[in-house]
Scaffold this active site. Structure first.
Site, short mmCIF file in Angstrom:
data_model
loop_
_atom_site.label_atom_id
_atom_site.label_comp_id
_atom_site.label_asym_id
_atom_site.label_seq_id
_atom_site.Cartn_x
_atom_site.Cartn_y
_atom_site.Cartn_z
CG HIS A 74 57.62 36.51 37.53
ND1 HIS A 74 56.33 36.62 37.37
CD2 HIS A 74 57.92 35.29 37.83
CE1 HIS A 74 55.75 35.65 37.54
NE2 HIS A 74 56.70 34.80 37.76
CG ASP A 87 55.62 31.32 38.16
OD1 ASP A 87 55.51 32.53 38.81
OD2 ASP A 87 56.19 31.45 37.03
NE ARG A 112 45.94 33.69 60.16
CZ ARG A 112 47.31 34.03 59.98
NH1 ARG A 112 48.31 33.21 59.74
NH2 ARG A 112 47.50 35.40 59.56
CG HIS A 157 49.71 36.00 54.49
ND1 HIS A 157 49.46 35.35 55.64
CD2 HIS A 157 51.09 35.98 54.62
CE1 HIS A 157 50.51 34.87 56.02
NE2 HIS A 157 51.72 35.20 55.54
CG ASN A 201 50.06 37.29 58.08
OD1 ASN A 201 49.81 36.83 59.26
ND2 ASN A 201 51.51 37.45 57.49
CD GLU A 202 54.01 37.79 60.74
OE1 GLU A 202 55.03 37.93 60.03
OE2 GLU A 202 54.05 36.52 61.30
CG ASN A 345 51.32 35.48 62.86
OD1 ASN A 345 50.34 34.94 63.28
ND2 ASN A 345 51.49 35.64 61.58
CE1 TYR A 347 56.75 30.80 62.35
CE2 TYR A 347 55.89 33.06 62.41
CZ TYR A 347 55.81 31.62 61.91
OH TYR A 347 54.67 31.70 60.90
CD GLU A 416 51.76 32.98 60.02
OE1 GLU A 416 53.19 33.40 60.15
OE2 GLU A 416 50.95 33.90 58.99
C1 BGC Z 1 54.79 34.83 57.91
C2 BGC Z 1 54.56 33.50 56.99
C3 BGC Z 1 55.88 32.82 57.02
C4 BGC Z 1 56.36 32.64 58.22
C5 BGC Z 1 57.80 31.49 58.30
C6 BGC Z 1 55.61 34.54 59.20
O1 BGC Z 1 56.21 35.68 59.59
O2 BGC Z 1 53.67 35.26 58.12
O3 BGC Z 1 54.00 33.69 55.78
O4 BGC Z 1 55.89 31.74 56.15
O5 BGC Z 1 56.54 33.78 59.08
O6 BGC Z 1 58.81 32.32 57.84
#
Ligand code: BGC
Length: 521
Positions: A74, A87, A112, A157, A201-202, A345, A347, A416
């Protein structure tokens, strides 16, 4: 770009050699066709993940207090490239019943999600519990159970109540008690039906990007100091919440409590260059083991390498003390073993090499402490998110890293894993990503004997992707953010993931992308 980093070496030779010996050169990449030779165990947990701030919306309804993300976006509408905020988001607060049906249609039996701390405790403190907030989560959990879906609940989170941030957030030691108060409220209210909790989380992304840098809220930008203070009291908060459950709730509620850590995997830029191998080790220790070692190692506390590196750097930089705070002997004991499972998690992966200084770093900073330059191979696919290139083999390496360093007794739950794209319904890139990453997970189970008991796809539906706003799409379901209804539509990946869940195997040939650009509409 979520991160770019680089540098330093020291007594880590033994582990480094093992990293060297399994370089990415060894990986076969032509395995992704036909039906996978391995299957997922019968009792393997398949689920899907979301987080409160990213989908709920209703930012000021039902007496909800402000979180740091409400406040930050905001106050800084230009923070997201689309000038968006949370929002309304996907409006899951109002559409949760429909969302439960989406999960059911996916075929998974686990969901989750996270509780928004300020929705339950508008000021953050437990003397004021929101009746509406408490009812909302009760209704949601019951709706899930009615649909035969087990909720796995995360307490934090990233959406800290703003009043706590005004007092320093995780960098203020008093937060530990307030977090435990919050955990007590949640265990009391929902422990009869929630049997698996994750505290946080993370922590690494949250502290590194939000306290060290200004990439995420609260955007403190206290490089080299803020992220370690944040890490320190956050780890302690987790451990105390764990023990609260053990002592006061576990005996009758009989559930489990864990934490979710994140890691990018690293591979040496040149697998034959020993300095690059050490750079990977340095990165993993400073960015991952900093959190994992105190909780999951047999000896506890921060890793020796990290302690020495940050102490030495601090000294050389003229600090009166180490920028990395010390746990007392009692705290080391409390933290050690304070997780019933290893939530992980993951990626993407980076190529790593040593560097003493990079343009984007500050001194001091966590990047400068690690001294590792990070880049991604331009040949790796990048379906839509700047920081996320596809390198599935890195996932297997990470699962092995966790198993080798923290033992095969602790069950790993991948809480994740997923990929962002441009939002097309025929999301072949996502299907391919899930197939390939899940195949690496199968190899880790069957060939490497890693104790992986569950996998949660990120994420159920398109959501507020933090600094990317709504431009990055990670959902299995598309959300039409232009419609007041926030209409959900299944992408092709829904039936692909469902097929894996139901058959317990991967059929790589089931979905073949159309030639080139026809996929994207
Ligand atoms: C986070 C998520 C995020 C995802 C992809 C992770 O690090 O926990 O909240 O959306 O990455 O960006």
């Amino acid at each position: 770009m979520r991160s770019s980093r680089s540098v330093a070496l020291s007594g880590v030779v033994l582990v480094a050699i093992s990293l060297l010996s399994c370089s990415h050169e060894a990986v076969v990449s032509d395995i992704y066709y036909g039906v996978s030779n391995y299957s997922f165990p019968e009792d393997f947990i398949f689920g899907v993940s979301t987080a409160a701030f990213q989908i709920e919306g209703a930012w000021n309804e039902g007496g909800k207090g402000e979180s740091i993300w409400d406040t930050y976006v905001h106050e800084h509408p230009e923070y997201t490239p689309d000038k968006s905020n949370g929002d309304i988001a996907a409006d899951s607060y109002h559409k949760f019943k429909e969302d439960v049906q989406l999960i059911k249609a996916l075929g998974v039996k686990y969901y989750r999600l996270s509780i928004s701390w300020p929705r339950l405790l508008p000021n953050g403190t437990s003397n004021n519990i929101s009746t509406d907030g408490a009812r909302y989560y009760r209704n949601l959990f019951e709706e899930l159970l009615k649909a035969n879906i087990t909720p796995i609940v995360t307490l934090f989170h990233w959406d800290m109540p703003t009043p706590f941030m005004d007092l320093g957030g995780w960098s203020n030691p008093v937060i530990v008690d307030y977090f435990v108060d919050y955990a007590r409220v949640a265990f009391n209210l929902y422990g009869d039906i929630i049997k698996t909790w994750t505290t946080i989380n993370e922590p690494h992304q949250h502290c590194y990007q939000g306290y060290g840098a200004d990439y995420f809220a609260p955007a403190i930008k206290s490089h080299g100091v803020g992220e370690y203070l944040c890490a320190h009291y956050l780890i302690l908060s987790h451990a105390k919440a764990y023990h609260l459950y053990e002592k006061e709730f576990k005996p009758h509620q009989k559930g489990k409590v864990g934490i979710t850590l994140d890691a990018f995997m690293g591979i040496p830029k040149d697998p034959r260059n020993f300095e690059d191998v050490l750079a990977v080790r340095s990165y993993l220790q400073i960015h991952f083991d900093l959190y994992a070692h105190p909780i999951f190692s047999a000896e506890g506390d921060y890793p020796t390498f990290v302690r020495q590196r940050i102490n030495n750097m601090s000294l050389a930089q003229g600090f009166a003390r180490s920028r990395l705070p010390y746990f007392t002997a009692e705290e080391v004991k409390i933290i050690r073993g304070s997780s019933d499972f290893f939530g992980l998690n993951h990626y993407t992966t980076y190529l790593m090499s040593p560097s003493e200084m990079e343009f984007s770093w500050s001194i001091p900073s966590m990047d400068h402490d690690a001294q590792v330059r990070m880049e991604q191979d331009p040949h790796w696919e990048k379906p839509g998110t700047e920081w996320l290139s596809v390198y599935p083999e890195g996932f297997r390496k990470l699962l092995n890293y966790v198993s080798d360093n923290y033992g095969r007794e602790i069950p790993i739950i991948v809480t994740e894993n997923g990929v962002g794209d441009k939002g097309q319904l025929k999301d072949y890139d996502r299907i391919s990503y899930f197939n390939k990453y899940l195949y690496q997970l199968l190899l880790a189970i069957h060939e490497d004997n890693c104790n992986i008991i569950g996998y949660f796809a990120w994420t159920l539906m398109d959501d507020f992707e933090w600094s990317d706003g709504y431009l990055s799409k990670f959902g299995l379901y598309k959300v039409d953010f232009d419609s007041p209804e926030r209409t959900r539509t299944p992408k092709l990946s829904v039936s692909s993931y469902r097929n894996i869940v139901q058959t317990r195997r991967i059929n790589f040939d089931r979905y073949k992308p159309l030639p080139n650009k026809l996929n994207h509409f």
